[in-house]
Design a protein around this motif. Structure first.
Motif, PDB file in Angstrom:
ATOM      1  N   SER A  16      -9.790  -2.748   0.314  1.00 11.68           N
ATOM      2  CA  SER A  16      -9.593  -3.097  -1.097  1.00 11.68           C
ATOM      3  C   SER A  16      -8.651  -4.278  -1.291  1.00 11.68           C
ATOM      4  N   THR A  57      -5.245  -1.291  -7.256  1.00  9.92           N
ATOM      5  CA  THR A  57      -6.397  -0.460  -6.928  1.00  9.92           C
ATOM      6  C   THR A  57      -5.854   0.938  -6.689  1.00  9.92           C
ATOM      7  N   ILE A  69       0.866  -1.177   0.000  1.00  9.00           N
ATOM      8  CA  ILE A  69       0.000   0.000   0.000  1.00  9.00           C
ATOM      9  C   ILE A  69       0.901   1.225   0.000  1.00  9.00           C
ATOM     10  N   ILE A  79      -1.785  -1.155  -3.948  1.00  9.51           N
ATOM     11  CA  ILE A  79      -2.817  -0.153  -3.698  1.00  9.51           C
ATOM     12  C   ILE A  79      -2.140   1.206  -3.596  1.00  9.51           C
TER      13      ILE A  79
END
Length: 301
Positions: free
Chosen positions: A267, A226, A140, A178
């Motif tokens: 997500s 994402t 992330i 992400i």
């Protein structure tokens, strides 16, 4: 609570979701992440700081549970990144937290046996970042440049730094990425070039354009991504519910960093979030919907 106006616009980025030019990789623990997706719940869920990597990655000793799914968070000591780390830990994930200032990370992040703190710098290239990511199964990215006299800082961090993270993932077979980006990154194509927010955010080294270039690289890379574009970020707790729209739709509005962390973590194992770009703000009159339902309602163009 700020009222958010939004509208669907005909402008869309027409970029390939997967690239035939990138070498095939066997994703690390791909099937385990697919299995987790079936059991994902909505309860799991920038100004983040850049991170720095030394040639020998320093990892704090702890009793990390090797059975936990481990996530690498870039920008973990930033105001959004810290919340992402906290939500991951509370959701049972293991975390490798990338931080520029190790002392700040030790004092500011939770004391948790599932947390490892590593020193890393997204501007120093993919080889060292691959070491920092280590045995994590997903990344992330919540990094953001620090305001300075260096007009190239947004490009070094928000563009090239993000590209370095993606390349590090590809080197070691991590196939889930992400990115926390921003609304209005594609403001020119949306007809928002005179939007005050678009102008202000581009004053410091064309920040939004740097972020857009990074997004485009991610979408061409072949990695399972994402991209989350939040509105103006608030430090206060959420006072409204999340609105999620397709890319290039929202041009104003704000959202709590807590809610951004909720969406980012939510997500990870949500199939409806795979290969998707979404924009999020919050409104007091919006219905309270689970994150997985919000993603399911958005169709990727």
């Amino acid at each position: 609570m700020a009222t958010t106006l939004h509208r669907s616009l005909p402008f869309r980025l027409s970029l390939p979701l997967k690239s035939s030019l990138t070498p095939a990789l066997i994703p690390r623990n791909y099937f385990s992440f697919s299995a987790m997706a079936a059991n994902a719940t909505s309860s799991a869920g920038d100004d983040a700081e850049r991170i720095e990597v030394e040639s020998d990655v320093k990892v704090e000793d702890n009793n990390n549970d090797k059975k936990k799914k481990k996530i690498f968070v870039a920008g973990s000591t930033g105001r959004t990144g810290k919340r992402i780390v906290e939500r991951l830990l509370s959701g049972g994930y293991g975390v490798r937290a990338g931080a520029l200032d190790l002392e700040k990370a030790r004092s500011g992040l939770p004391q948790d046996p599932g947390l490892q703190i590593v020193r890393a710098d997204v501007t120093e290239g993919s080889e060292k970042l691959a070491e920092a990511i280590g045995d994590a199964e997903a990344v992330i990215c919540a990094t953001g440049f620090r305001y300075s006299w260096d007009i190239f800082a947004p490009w070094k961090v928000d563009n090239f730094g993000t590209v370095n993270l993606v390349e590090a993932c590809r080197k070691i077979g991590v196939n889930r990425f992400i990115l926390v980006s921003s609304i209005l990154v594609n403001g020119a194509a949306m007809g928002q070039i005179l939007n005050p927010a678009y102008i202000i955010l581009n004053v410091f080294g064309l920040t939004l354009i740097a972020k857009l270039q990074a997004e485009q690289y991610i979408r061409r890379s072949g990695i399972n991504y994402t991209i989350i574009r939040p509105g103006g970020l608030r430090d206060e707790p959420a006072t409204g519910n999340i609105i999620m729209e397709p890319e290039d739709t929202l041009y104003e509005g704000s959202i709590s960093r807590d809610q951004v962390a909720e969406v980012a973590v939510g997500s990870l194992c949500c199939p409806d979030a795979f290969y998707k770009v979404v924009e999020i703000v919050s409104r007091s009159d919006a219905p309270n919907r689970p994150v997985v339902d919000l993603f399911a309602a958005v169709r990727q163009s």
